[in-house]
Design an enzyme around this catalytic site. Structure first.
Site, short mmCIF file in Angstrom:
data_model
loop_
_atom_site.label_atom_id
_atom_site.label_comp_id
_atom_site.label_asym_id
_atom_site.label_seq_id
_atom_site.Cartn_x
_atom_site.Cartn_y
_atom_site.Cartn_z
CB SER A 152 61.94 43.57 29.39
OG SER A 152 61.36 42.65 28.25
CE1 TYR A 165 62.17 39.81 32.95
CE2 TYR A 165 59.92 40.61 30.71
CZ TYR A 165 61.57 40.49 31.82
OH TYR A 165 62.82 40.57 30.70
CE LYS A 169 63.69 42.90 33.19
NZ LYS A 169 65.25 43.08 33.87
#
Length: 309
Positions: A152, A165, A169
């Site tokens: 991401s 997160y 990622k």
């Protein structure tokens, strides 16, 4: 020539909705037999239901394809092993792994609990590793495998409130880099997809006018290429709204400081040279950097090393 997946078996995690569903339908439409893996949890990872996964299975069967559902929690190694065992019992091979399952527990780092940090890491990173690890010996034995990890822009570039997160990622890139090297001799190609899509996880983060442009279906063609027979390897493909780009990491040529000049003050004084992008290049493995630094130091001392540049 059309990209097809006839005779191939694919496991797509988190494929009960959103991007995973689009990927699974795209693979099935081109001939793949697909395992629809979805825990059926909310976007924060709570709860569980088999309804979403079974609905996608029925969609695939209605279009004449083959699919089975499995509700494994990818963070649970035993459940993943059961999913892979059932896949082998059903079809006898695993050719493609699409690691797409994920959750969000967004908060600023100051307010985030370490339990929420670990949970996101467990689902995204450990979950992806669990599925890849369970399928790895099968792919080695076959002499064929295609693995995609979902990264991401939050991990590659950063995003406020997503320390957990983003860390997970960014880790996908490191996992890809190593497995690309280790899988090469067995024709296992490993890539990252970094999507920007309108899904349950992003609907509250993206302006309404942009949601229609960022449909998951606009990203799936990139995924299909990354798991195709002629796929590249060690590529971070960024995708959204039908746009595709590659993220690359370069290293500057840098400087050499010797003896008494090797001080923090000298680094500060010459930091513009450290950052100078002239002569930058992409390094293909960790030892490439070792060779580069050793070569610079050896050249300064007139030492002949047995390596190339």
């Amino acid at each position: 020539m059309d990209i097809r997946f006839d005779g191939r078996v694919a496991i797509v995690t988190g494929s009960g909705a959103g991007l995973g569903r689009a990927h699974a339908l795209g693979l099935a439409a081109r001939g793949a037999r697909v395992v629809i893996n979805d825990l059926g949890a909310a976007t924060d990872g709570t709860g569980a239901s088999s309804d979403a996964a079974q609905a996608v299975v029925e969609e695939i069967r209605a279009m004449g394809g083959e699919a089975i559902a499995h509700g494994a929690d990818v963070a649970d190694e035993a459940q993943v092993a059961d999913m892979v065992a059932q896949t082998m019992a059903q079809w006898g091979r695993v050719d493609i792994v699409v690691n797409n399952a994920g959750i969000l527990r967004d908060k600023t780092f100051a307010k985030m609990s370490m339990a929420d940090f670990r949970k996101v890491i467990d689902v995204h990173l450990i979950g992806s590793a669990n599925v890849a690890h369970a399928c790895w010996p099968i792919m080695r034995e076959q002499g064929y495998g295609r693995v995609v990890f979902t990264s991401s822009a939050s991990g590659l570039y950063g995003n406020f409130g997503q320390a957990n997160y983003g860390a997970a990622k960014a880790a996908m890139m490191g996992l890809m880099n190593v497995l690309h090297i280790e899988g090469a001799r067995d024709n296992i190609r490993v890539n990252c997809l970094a999507p920007t899509a309108a899904t349950r996880m992003t609907e509250d983060l993206i302006p309404e006018q942009a949601l229609a442009l960022l449909a998951p279906e606009t990203i799936t063609p990139g995924l299909l290429y990354l798991v195709s027979e002629d796929a590249p390897s060690r590529v971070i493909l960024c995708a959204g709204a039908g746009c595709y780009a590659q993220t690359l990491i370069f290293e500057t040529e840098g400087i050499l400081l010797e003896g008494d000049a090797n001080t923090p003050e000298e680094i500060a004084a010459r930091f513009a040279q450290v950052q100078d992008e002239e002569g930058k290049r992409e390094l293909t493995d960790a030892f490439s950097q070792t060779r580069k630094f050793a070569r610079k130091a050896a050249d300064a001392r007139g030492i002949d090393l047995p390596w190339g540049a």
